[in-house]
Design an enzyme around this catalytic site. Sequence first.
Site, short mmCIF file in Angstrom:
data_model
loop_
_atom_site.label_atom_id
_atom_site.label_comp_id
_atom_site.label_asym_id
_atom_site.label_seq_id
_atom_site.Cartn_x
_atom_site.Cartn_y
_atom_site.Cartn_z
N ARG A 14 0.90 -1.23 -0.02
CA ARG A 14 -0.01 0.08 -0.30
C ARG A 14 0.86 1.23 -0.08
NH1 ARG A 14 -3.48 2.63 4.57
NH2 ARG A 14 -5.17 3.74 3.69
N ASN B 294 -4.03 9.50 4.31
CA ASN B 294 -2.73 8.84 4.82
C ASN B 294 -2.60 8.74 6.20
OD1 ASN B 294 -1.69 8.02 2.04
ND2 ASN B 294 -0.69 9.70 1.85
N HIS C 45 -6.21 -5.98 -2.54
CA HIS C 45 -7.18 -6.24 -1.19
C HIS C 45 -7.40 -7.54 -0.73
CE1 HIS C 45 -8.52 -1.62 -1.63
NE2 HIS C 45 -7.21 -1.74 -1.26
N HIS D 40 0.48 4.05 -2.80
CA HIS D 40 0.03 5.60 -2.44
C HIS D 40 1.46 6.42 -2.82
CE1 HIS D 40 -3.37 5.38 0.62
NE2 HIS D 40 -3.26 4.11 -0.12
#
Length: 341
Positions: free
Chosen positions: A63, A95, A194, A67
């Site tokens: 992740r 975040n 996910h 990001h």
Amino acid sequence: MSSSRCIALIGLLCAFLLGGSLSHGQLSPTFYDETCPNVSSIVRGIIEEALQTDARIGASLIRLHFHDCFVNGCDASILLNDSATIESEKEAPANNNSVRGFGVVDDIKAALESACPDTVSCADILAIAAEESVSLAGGPSWTVSLGRRDSTTANRTAVSVFLPAPTETLDELKAKFTVVGLNTTDLVSLSGAHTFGRAQCRTFIDRLYDFDNSSNPDPTLNTTYLETLQGICPQGGDGFVVTNLDLTTPNIFDNYYYSNLQVEEGLLQSDQELFSTTGADTIDIVNNFSADQTAFFASFVVSMIKMGNISPLTGTEGEIRLNCALVNGNSSSDGLLYSSI
């Protein structure tokens, strides 16, 4: 979302890019063969150790890479702390108190600085850590192209503009992927990350009680699953409580994520949108990946490589940070590694 709103969103996103390239520059899988030949094994070892006490760290690391790459490219800007000249991306709403794994990145950087001083960038650490995390969870392996350099700036404002949100519609998600050079298959493939990890109640609480300001739950949420989630995330409760993204095999990288979507057990709105949006071209892709894990793995690898190639700094651009949280020469450094805030 109307087509005119999507066009407007794409225009806004493109304006933020400020003409930046989406090419992969001078990346190469052999970049560290002479200067740090054990880089991947060092990264893997640190992650293996972290997994002993933190089952979700692999998902957290991939992740971080995601990001990072969606905001100004794969340049490790997400790791920079606040300073006199930098507004940290860590404190952007998407975040703040959400992204994690900084301490493990610090451990990796410390080990690499010991083995290969001033050599391996923090941006490459994130790319390698993402691959190793997937592999260690039972997912595919792939050859990571390397040679990214680290930014000397961050862009907190761009986080909210570029980063896909868990409450967005399929059209909004597609728009954000399109602007960084990723297509619909990439959207469905990368969403498959996910299949492991956790999400906080605050990221899906509206689906449970007041979806789209309707005062009712999301109609695309399986009613039995809804009751389970309401027990974990009561109305007015702690929004930072976490639950599994994949209720079937929460710590394994497999294709059950897509099977969950088929029975309306996607945790986030942005997950379920892939299957429950009427007439969407993503439905056939979800069905294919649910039926064929090999096809999902192959597509995921292609999409991860594409994402890792978004606007890297190469050559003499940027720098190789000695501390992933600080630009080199920052007077606030005390010689220790503090990526975590």
